[in-house]
Every structure is written in C-alpha cells, then in structure tokens.
Design an enzyme around this catalytic site. Structure first.
Site, short mmCIF file in Angstrom:
data_model
loop_
_atom_site.label_atom_id
_atom_site.label_comp_id
_atom_site.label_asym_id
_atom_site.label_seq_id
_atom_site.Cartn_x
_atom_site.Cartn_y
_atom_site.Cartn_z
N ALA A 79 43.98 37.05 31.94
CA ALA A 79 43.75 36.03 32.96
C ALA A 79 43.71 36.67 34.34
O ALA A 79 44.28 37.74 34.56
CB ALA A 79 44.83 34.96 32.91
N ASP A 80 43.03 36.00 35.26
CA ASP A 80 42.99 36.45 36.65
C ASP A 80 42.96 35.22 37.54
O ASP A 80 42.14 34.32 37.34
CB ASP A 80 41.75 37.31 36.90
N THR A 81 43.86 35.17 38.52
CA THR A 81 43.96 34.01 39.41
C THR A 81 43.56 34.41 40.82
O THR A 81 44.00 35.43 41.34
CB THR A 81 45.40 33.47 39.42
#
Length: 220
Positions: A79-81
């Site tokens: 994931a990447d925010t």
C-alpha cells in the site's frame, strides 16, 4: 504474525510489504494472519499529469512486485498513502520545516481564502493505493503460458476537513515529531486528531489502509 482469534473467516495468510505500524495494527485488529516484509522499492516522484489515485496505485504495485521478487509464491499486500491538496501530491515530510510547510498548506490560517475563513475549514484528500499480488499459483507449478502472478490493485480516497490553525499551533505539533513519518505531515489517530473537523469516507484509509476494501479483496 499469527492471530488465533481471527474475525474474518477463510482469509489466507499473506505478506504485508510495509513497515508501517498503523497498517500492522489495522490488519491485526481483525485477526488476520500475516508476516511483515517491508518493501525496499524506490519511490519515484509523480509523473507529469499523474493523479493521486494513479500515483498511489503505481507505488503500491512497485512495492508488491519488489517483495514478490524476494518472496516468490506468496500472497502479498502493499500500500501507499498520499495526501493531495488540489493538484499537489504530498508524501512524507523530509524534515520538520517541510512538515510545517505541508501543514500550513493543509490548514494554516495565513493561506486561507475568504470562503475558508468563514467556514473555518480547508479540504484535502487522502488516497491509499493498494495491491494484492498473488503468486501462490506459481508455487504450485502453473502451466506454461500462465502469468507469473495475479495482481489486483485499487485506490480509495477520503475527503478530510481540517480546522484552520495558527502557525504557532502547527509549530508546536511539528515539534512533537509525530509528523515525520506520516503522509501530509499529520496523524489523524494521534495528536493531530484535534485538527480534523470531519471526514467523508474511510477513516482507516486516512490512518494508512482502507481496511474494509482490503479485507473484501482478500476474501472475495
């Protein structure tokens, strides 16, 4: 890690390609069985014209593939925010001065428009790109011509309304150093909670992982 009191029935074990303690805690909260192997993939800047959703998803896919290369035949979640203020994509601050500039942009009074001053808030978006990479079929000796792994990627966006803040307040928050490893320079689940007036969308997404969508994709 193994969580014997699993809430989600039938969920397979997997690798979490992230060192984020927030993502770890969110997944552990529903008793999922996973191992942490943080990705070491480089995170290049956004491409010209790339949307926050496109960028965050691209980063998640890169992270998943990097871990898959070191741990073949496994199911992997990456994931990447990112935080987006208008067309500007904000990642993690490089230093405390950078964190203050980010927060000034997100909720500083001195940058407020007349409309924002009347409302007392400013809006921004938090987007998390996610990738489930499933290499389990290759571990079982898939036939010729079969893809090396299956990928399911998606992005979830939450709108955040932050109260307008004086610079002195933001400086004191940055001095706690909580901002330093957070996209956009703040933690909604931490000391910055008092800055957030409202959200529209997934709360866990702002923390770092859209838990409902991630679990749905896992067991679907």
């Amino acid at each position: 890690m193994t969580h014997p009191e699993a809430i989600v029935e039938g969920a397979p074990s997997f690798i979490l390609a992230s060192a984020s303690p927030r993502r770890n805690e969110l997944l552990a909260s529903v008793g999922l069985d996973f191992t942490v192997i943080p990705s070491t993939a480089e995170e290049p800047p956004p491409l010209a014209g790339e949307t926050p959703e496109e960028y965050a998803t691209r980063m998640a896919v890169l992270k998943a593939r990097e871990v898959a290369a070191r741990s073949p035949g496994r199911l992997i979640l990456a994931a990447d925010t990112v935080v987006a203020l208008g067309n500007a994509i904000l990642g993690k601050p490089a230093d405390m001065a950078h964190a203050l500039r980010m927060l000034e942009g997100l909720c500083g009074k001195k940058h407020a428009t007349a409309e924002e001053r009347v409302a007392g808030v400013r809006r921004h978006a938090v987007t998390t790109g996610c990738c489930w990479l499933d290499g389990r079929a290759t571990a079982k000796g898939g036939g010729a011509g079969e893809p090396a792994a299956q990928e399911q990627s998606f992005a979830v966006t939450t709108q955040v309304l932050m109260s307008l803040m004086d610079t002195a307040v933001l400086e004191r928050y940055v001095a706690t150093r909580e901002a330093m490893d957070k996209a956009g320079g703040y933690a909604i689940q931490g000391k910055a909670g008092f800055m957030v007036r409202a959200i529209d969308g997934s709360y866990s997404n702002v923390v770092g992982l859209p838990l409902a969508e991630v679990v749905e994709a896992l067991v679907d």
